[in-house]
Design a protein around this motif. Sequence first.
Motif, PDB file in Angstrom:
ATOM      1  N   THR A  55       0.935  -1.151   0.023  1.00 22.20           N
ATOM      2  CA  THR A  55       0.127   0.038  -0.004  1.00 22.20           C
ATOM      3  C   THR A  55       1.162   1.316   0.046  1.00 22.20           C
ATOM      4  OG1 THR A  55      -1.752  -1.098   1.123  1.00 22.20           O
ATOM      5  CG2 THR A  55      -1.744   1.203   1.288  1.00 22.20           C
ATOM      6  N   PHE A  56       1.813   1.419   0.969  1.00 28.38           N
ATOM      7  CA  PHE A  56       2.722   2.454   0.972  1.00 28.38           C
ATOM      8  C   PHE A  56       3.709   2.615  -0.420  1.00 28.38           C
ATOM      9  CE2 PHE A  56       6.421   4.705   1.894  1.00 28.38           C
ATOM     10  CZ  PHE A  56       6.023   5.849   2.794  1.00 28.38           C
ATOM     11  N   GLY A  57       3.951   1.181  -0.819  1.00 31.95           N
ATOM     12  CA  GLY A  57       4.847   1.218  -1.868  1.00 31.95           C
ATOM     13  C   GLY A  57       4.272   1.636  -3.196  1.00 31.95           C
ATOM     14  N   LEU A  58       2.722   1.534  -3.346  1.00 35.06           N
ATOM     15  CA  LEU A  58       1.986   1.947  -4.611  1.00 35.06           C
ATOM     16  C   LEU A  58       1.847   3.622  -4.584  1.00 35.06           C
ATOM     17  CD1 LEU A  58       0.230   1.370  -7.013  1.00 35.06           C
ATOM     18  CD2 LEU A  58      -1.553   0.981  -5.349  1.00 35.06           C
ATOM     19  N   ALA A  59       1.615   4.053  -3.186  1.00 41.48           N
ATOM     20  CA  ALA A  59       1.787   5.589  -3.208  1.00 41.48           C
ATOM     21  C   ALA A  59       3.025   6.277  -3.758  1.00 41.48           C
ATOM     22  CB  ALA A  59       1.630   5.964  -1.727  1.00 41.48           C
ATOM     23  N   ILE A  60       4.168   5.460  -3.284  1.00 48.06           N
ATOM     24  CA  ILE A  60       5.284   6.135  -3.717  1.00 48.06           C
ATOM     25  C   ILE A  60       5.730   6.034  -5.324  1.00 48.06           C
ATOM     26  CG2 ILE A  60       8.020   6.414  -3.292  1.00 48.06           C
ATOM     27  CD1 ILE A  60       6.203   7.228  -1.043  1.00 48.06           C
ATOM     28  N   ALA A  61       5.019   4.878  -5.784  1.00 44.11           N
ATOM     29  CA  ALA A  61       5.251   4.526  -7.201  1.00 44.11           C
ATOM     30  C   ALA A  61       4.494   5.395  -7.950  1.00 44.11           C
ATOM     31  CB  ALA A  61       4.632   2.890  -7.426  1.00 44.11           C
ATOM     32  N   ILE A  62       3.265   5.652  -7.573  1.00 40.98           N
ATOM     33  CA  ILE A  62       2.383   6.697  -8.276  1.00 40.98           C
ATOM     34  C   ILE A  62       3.243   7.909  -8.077  1.00 40.98           C
ATOM     35  CG2 ILE A  62       0.329   8.222  -7.889  1.00 40.98           C
ATOM     36  CD1 ILE A  62      -1.069   5.643  -6.882  1.00 40.98           C
ATOM     37  N   GLN A  63       3.886   8.487  -7.006  1.00 45.72           N
ATOM     38  CA  GLN A  63       4.586   9.662  -7.021  1.00 45.72           C
ATOM     39  C   GLN A  63       5.652   9.742  -8.000  1.00 45.72           C
ATOM     40  OE1 GLN A  63       8.129  10.736  -4.230  1.00 45.72           O
ATOM     41  NE2 GLN A  63       6.386  10.582  -3.131  1.00 45.72           N
ATOM     42  N   ASN A  64       6.471   8.555  -8.199  1.00 48.16           N
ATOM     43  CA  ASN A  64       7.627   8.413  -9.267  1.00 48.16           C
ATOM     44  C   ASN A  64       6.986   8.621 -10.449  1.00 48.16           C
ATOM     45  OD1 ASN A  64      10.292   7.909  -8.195  1.00 48.16           O
ATOM     46  ND2 ASN A  64       8.853   6.969  -6.857  1.00 48.16           N
ATOM     47  N   LEU A  65       5.804   7.861 -10.914  1.00 51.25           N
ATOM     48  CA  LEU A  65       5.307   7.993 -12.227  1.00 51.25           C
ATOM     49  C   LEU A  65       4.667   9.171 -12.504  1.00 51.25           C
ATOM     50  CD1 LEU A  65       4.455   6.139 -14.770  1.00 51.25           C
ATOM     51  CD2 LEU A  65       2.120   5.707 -13.575  1.00 51.25           C
ATOM     52  N   LEU A  66       4.065   9.843 -11.768  1.00 54.93           N
ATOM     53  CA  LEU A  66       3.544  11.074 -12.072  1.00 54.93           C
ATOM     54  C   LEU A  66       4.641  12.240 -12.102  1.00 54.93           C
ATOM     55  CD1 LEU A  66       0.015  11.192 -10.140  1.00 54.93           C
ATOM     56  CD2 LEU A  66       0.502  10.516 -12.599  1.00 54.93           C
ATOM     57  N   TRP A  67       5.602  11.922 -11.352  1.00 59.37           N
ATOM     58  CA  TRP A  67       6.692  13.188 -11.446  1.00 59.37           C
ATOM     59  C   TRP A  67       7.403  12.838 -12.877  1.00 59.37           C
ATOM     60  CZ3 TRP A  67      11.841  12.028  -8.001  1.00 59.37           C
ATOM     61  CH2 TRP A  67      12.735  13.022  -8.486  1.00 59.37           C
ATOM     62  N   GLY A  68       7.139  11.709 -13.420  1.00 58.04           N
ATOM     63  CA  GLY A  68       7.967  11.187 -14.845  1.00 58.04           C
ATOM     64  C   GLY A  68       6.684  11.928 -15.655  1.00 58.04           C
ATOM     65  N   VAL A  69       5.508  11.758 -15.678  1.00 60.38           N
ATOM     66  CA  VAL A  69       4.272  12.365 -16.553  1.00 60.38           C
ATOM     67  C   VAL A  69       4.423  13.822 -16.520  1.00 60.38           C
ATOM     68  CG1 VAL A  69       1.930  12.458 -16.710  1.00 60.38           C
ATOM     69  CG2 VAL A  69       3.154  10.168 -16.314  1.00 60.38           C
ATOM     70  N   GLY A  70       4.519  14.281 -15.181  1.00 58.08           N
ATOM     71  CA  GLY A  70       4.503  15.879 -15.461  1.00 58.08           C
ATOM     72  C   GLY A  70       5.751  16.677 -15.780  1.00 58.08           C
ATOM     73  N   THR A  71       6.890  15.917 -15.900  1.00 62.08           N
ATOM     74  CA  THR A  71       8.109  16.613 -15.957  1.00 62.08           C
ATOM     75  C   THR A  71       7.970  17.109 -17.552  1.00 62.08           C
ATOM     76  OG1 THR A  71       9.413  15.468 -14.252  1.00 62.08           O
ATOM     77  CG2 THR A  71      10.638  16.560 -16.163  1.00 62.08           C
ATOM     78  N   PRO A  72       7.956  16.271 -18.569  1.00 60.88           N
ATOM     79  CA  PRO A  72       7.711  16.953 -19.879  1.00 60.88           C
ATOM     80  C   PRO A  72       7.116  17.938 -20.184  1.00 60.88           C
ATOM     81  CG  PRO A  72       7.697  14.661 -19.971  1.00 60.88           C
ATOM     82  CD  PRO A  72       7.664  14.968 -18.538  1.00 60.88           C
ATOM     83  N   PHE A  73       5.633  18.000 -19.360  1.00 59.00           N
ATOM     84  CA  PHE A  73       4.944  19.254 -19.552  1.00 59.00           C
ATOM     85  C   PHE A  73       5.377  20.730 -18.730  1.00 59.00           C
ATOM     86  CE2 PHE A  73       2.319  15.569 -20.208  1.00 59.00           C
ATOM     87  CZ  PHE A  73       1.767  15.785 -21.417  1.00 59.00           C
ATOM     88  N   ALA A  74       5.978  20.042 -17.468  1.00 56.19           N
ATOM     89  CA  ALA A  74       6.459  21.574 -16.767  1.00 56.19           C
ATOM     90  C   ALA A  74       7.845  21.874 -17.500  1.00 56.19           C
ATOM     91  CB  ALA A  74       6.962  20.874 -15.457  1.00 56.19           C
ATOM     92  N   GLY A  75       8.531  20.859 -18.245  1.00 53.06           N
ATOM     93  CA  GLY A  75       9.757  21.452 -19.014  1.00 53.06           C
ATOM     94  C   GLY A  75       9.175  22.317 -20.443  1.00 53.06           C
TER      95      GLY A  75
END
Length: 412
Positions: A55-75
């Motif tokens: 459960t905790f791992g999935l939360a941090i996994a979502i964090q890592n994925l959305l960090w990656g998803v958002g970075t090109p748009f933020a860039g």
Amino acid sequence: MTAANDTPRPSLAARAPLLVVLCGCMIAMLSFGPRASSGIFLLPMTSEFGWGRDTFGLAIAIQNLLWGVGTPFAGAIADRFGVTRVLWAGAVLYAAGLMLMAYSATPGLLHLSAGVMVGFGLSGCSFNIVLAAFGKMLPERWRPLSFGAGTAAGSFGQFLFPPLAAGLNTTIGWQETLIVFGFAMLLIMPFSIALASAPPAPKTQERQQSIGEALSEALRHRSYVLLVLGFFTCGFQLAFVTTHLPAYLIDRGLSIQVGGWTLAAIGLANMVGSLGSGWLSSRMPRRYLLAAIYFARGIAIAVFVLLPASPVTALGFGVVLGLLWLSTVPPTSGLVMLMFGTRYLAMLYGFAFFSHQVGGFLGVWLGGLFYEQMGSYDFVWWLSVALSFASAVINLPIVERPVAREPQPAGA
């Protein structure tokens, strides 16, 4: 007199490049610290609320994925409008996510706060945006070392925050620690002012590109695709170790303090590794440097898993892995800049980082999932070793030269 007054004043980066580097490094340090401390909160939160590590791992996994998803748009937004607004928005969202995480008593709230909010917040204020700003703002002779310095500053955040989190958890409590970290993220906002600059005008001899054209060109470029694929492994390993290493060490009979200091040792050694990688990036083929880093990581992880657990082996592993931790970033960002120039550097490096974060998502999620199913992390450790050797091979065929473009037509 009028002509003299109309002469544009040199930018801050031209007048005081060291100040720009220092402010960017402070942003990288602050933003990287709390996310590098996530493993310190795994056991307190799962124990208090009765969750599994998945459960905790999935939360941090979502964090890592959305960090990656958002970075090109933020860039892309930073490439178009400058980085300061992006850094401010990211800092506010990051701070709010950490504070809400302190009150996340259900898996849904945990996934929203630690996952969605912190993930998107990181995409707007992490070292990726800072490195892109360095590439666009600083004189060329400052760039290789500044990439290493920005990466090393993130590493100092990893050195500083995990033992701080472990200490605060035992004194003021894990909830209060998250709130303190949330307020600390707001310090990113004043430091971001030094990175304010107008987007550079395109060179007249180059064909002007839209965002879509730049992305299409990159995705058709074989060496860029290989670079992006290799970067997947880096994210897988970093996220898995950051989130699960403290619990893994406790499972093997060591204390949470050893886990915190091992993460700190990674961060401290990575300051040396990142600076050294930035220096080497301008003195040897970057593809060979990346291949060597990935190969050495595979060896280091295999040795660590096979050795008996002790504070000495844990801290030794932290030092060795730290030397290789974010040392992939300077040659990777340097290759993106070499291939495509600086105009869309933030966006194109952001897409490479998306691959990194897909790896991070799988590393964190699979770590928790396989632990709950098998009762150990062994399978994920050995998968990490295999991915290291695969990435070492993937980087070798990269061609290190600028993409061929048609010249700008006369009068265009």
